[in-house]
Design a protein around this motif. Structure first.
Motif, PDB file in Angstrom:
ATOM      1  N   SER A 371       0.834  -1.207   0.000  1.00 53.10           N
ATOM      2  CA  SER A 371       0.000   0.000   0.000  1.00 53.10           C
ATOM      3  C   SER A 371       0.870   1.259   0.000  1.00 53.10           C
ATOM      4  N   ARG A 375       1.002   4.193  -2.831  1.00 54.64           N
ATOM      5  CA  ARG A 375       0.791   5.607  -2.511  1.00 54.64           C
ATOM      6  C   ARG A 375       2.006   6.462  -2.874  1.00 54.64           C
ATOM      7  N   ILE A 456       3.234  10.238   2.704  1.00 55.17           N
ATOM      8  CA  ILE A 456       2.439   9.386   1.811  1.00 55.17           C
ATOM      9  C   ILE A 456       1.514   8.496   2.644  1.00 55.17           C
ATOM     10  N   GLN A 459      -4.503   7.198   4.251  1.00 56.51           N
ATOM     11  CA  GLN A 459      -5.103   6.049   3.581  1.00 56.51           C
ATOM     12  C   GLN A 459      -5.786   6.520   2.290  1.00 56.51           C
ATOM     13  N   PRO A 460      -5.983   5.602   1.302  1.00 56.78           N
ATOM     14  CA  PRO A 460      -6.415   6.009  -0.052  1.00 56.78           C
ATOM     15  C   PRO A 460      -7.588   6.988  -0.098  1.00 56.78           C
ATOM     16  N   PHE A 463      -6.501  10.299   1.222  1.00 59.03           N
ATOM     17  CA  PHE A 463      -5.559  10.941   0.298  1.00 59.03           C
ATOM     18  C   PHE A 463      -6.298  11.598  -0.865  1.00 59.03           C
TER      19      PHE A 463
END
Length: 482
Positions: A371, A375, A456, A459-460, A463
């Motif tokens: 992950s 990212r 970075i 979390q998705p 983000f």
């Protein structure tokens, strides 16, 4: 003493006034205030604060590794070993081995100042395996409350007020502010060497020579610090680059400090982590006689256990008499947190294939690292696609360090407030969007350039939200000050 106080700003240690730590500086203080205002019901143009200022994985939503937390639970509360029948047998074996090395078989007892003996043994085995069989001696390892404490302890050895000149410490620019802050606090001399942004933050010998020669009249330069993988710049040094650095350190008779806390965080295609110890030893005479202190931490990697405060230093070729004095010095602080040492043990002595915890541990570790790699690519592409921003590939660590073009009107507005332009930009970003980043001026940068550090770690979903807010703000900022 107008205030009637014995200790005032006018008579406090002046180095404490001078030192700055941008990662937790005024912008972060304001971010905390905004969180409190939001919690109290204040209306803001954003629903929450996104703290992209610091490499704090769990604060950004990363879940703890099950094996680490099960081991901690057993060590903190040994009754679980008898009562919790769901615990894997290898967790119980690890916990019993650790507790057996503690005074009174309790994590509440002081450890030796250098750390719990079995953990130091496991650290040396971990390093030996990492470095392809190059031996490590547990007697050369000291555990600490995060790598930061070890770094500060080693730098403390170079304070020498009997010298006519301050001891100079070479650090990369940009650098992690722990170094600049500690150098200032300890009354040492900061000797910056610039990383080359145009070649993905690499380092060349000519720049090391320039930095050394430009500062050697003012300072007695005795230390060279390297951060690999890089913070805030996210680069991973090639083996050739490391050999160049080692040769330079030998030529100038410098003590090497290798900050390697991101050694598990390597994402770039063709990038590989090489420990300074391994390269130095493999280079043979005379380089394998260089003095080296290398550092690792449980705060980064796949673990992200920042709050547990576990780290270590391994010494190589340290003068034995100096090492005796170092251990005397750290003994005044008794020991680092024993639960933090337990996390180190979990990291350097994880479950092995065939053991009950191995499959889940490997699945969780690999998922975190995969992950982060995803990212790292996403962050670079996202920022590079925005007008007025360029971003080098994030080869490793947990950060991007994009360069931003700040319009002259914005520069003038910042100067009118006695602020650095990138600080002005970051504060406006925070007040408008709730996104907390760190301005590049807090890490050091070439004159006339402006940057910011962002992690970075969001979390998705978070983000995507952050990027949407950021892109909208940046366009409005450029339009406002064009």
């Amino acid at each position: 003493m107008a205030s009637g106080k014995t200790l005032t700003v006018s008579n406090i240690n002046p180095n404490v006034i001078k030192m700055e730590y941008a990662v937790r500086g005024p912008i972060v203080i304001r971010a905390v205030e905004l969180e409190k205002e939001l919690a109290a019901g204040a209306q803001k143009p954003f629903p929450n604060v996104i703290k992209a200022n610091i490499g704090d994985a769990h604060a950004m939503g990363q879940k703890p590794i099950t094996f680490i937390r099960q081991l901690l639970a057993c060590i903190a509360n040994p009754s679980l070993i008898e009562t919790d029948k769901t615990l894997p047998s290898d967790v119980i074996e690890h916990a019993n081995a650790f507790l057996g090395s503690c005074g009174g078989k309790s994590a509440g007892a002081y450890s030796q100042s250098t750390g719990v003996e079995i953990v130091r043994k496991h650290v040396s085995e971990y390093i030996t395996k990492r470095d392809g069989g190059i031996p490590s001696n547990s007697e050369d390892i000291c555990l600490s409350g995060g790598a930061s404490e070890s770094i500060r302890n080693v730098l403390k050895l170079f304070i020498n007020r009997n010298n006519a000149k301050k001891v100079g410490v070479m650090i990369p620019i940009p650098q992690y502010p722990l170094y600049s802050a500690t150098i200032e606090e300890f009354g040492l001399g900061q000797v910056g060497y610039y990383l080359s942004e145009s070649s993905n933050w690499s380092l060349d010998e000519a720049e090391l020579e320039r930095s050394f020669n430009d500062n050697s009249k003012e300072y007695d330069i005795r230390v060279l610090c390297i951060i690999n993988p890089g913070n805030p710049t996210g680069q991973v040094l090639s083996r050739d680059n490391i050999e160049t650095i080692i040769k330079f350190a030998h030529k100038k008779k410098l003590f090497l400090l290798a900050d390697e806390v991101y050694q598990d965080n390597v994402y770039g295609h063709g990038s590989q982590f090489h420990s300074f110890k391994k390269v130095l030893v493999e280079m043979g005479e005379p380089y394998n006689k260089l003095e080296l202190a290398s550092f690792h931490s449980v705060s980064k990697g796949y673990m992200g256990e920042c709050g547990m405060r576990g780290g270590y230093v391994e010494f190589l070729n340290l003068d034995p008499e100096v090492y005796v004095l170092f251990k005397k010095m750290i003994s005044a602080k008794l020991c680092s947190t024993v639960l933090g040492q337990a996390v180190i043990d979990a990291v350097v002595n994880p479950p092995k294939e065939g053991e009950p915890s191995y499959a889940l541990w490997k699945k969780e570790r690999d998922a975190v690292l995969a992950s982060l790699k995803e990212r790292a690519t996403l962050v670079e592409k996202a920022y590079s696609s925005i007008d007025g921003i360029s971003c080098n590939p994030v080869q490793g660590a947990m950060y991007a360090f994009p360069q931003i073009t700040i319009p002259q009107k914005a520069v003038e507005a910042a100067q009118s407030r006695n602020q650095q332009p990138d600080f002005f930009y970051a504060m406006e970003l925070l007040e408008s969007t709730g996104i907390c980043i760190v301005p590049g001026s807090g890490f050091g940068q070439k004159d006339g350039t402006y940057h910011f550090r962002t992690t970075i770690l969001p979390q998705p979903e978070l983000f995507k939200d952050m990027l949407s807010r950021f892109t909208d703000f940046h366009a409005k900022f450029l339009a406002k000050y064009k």
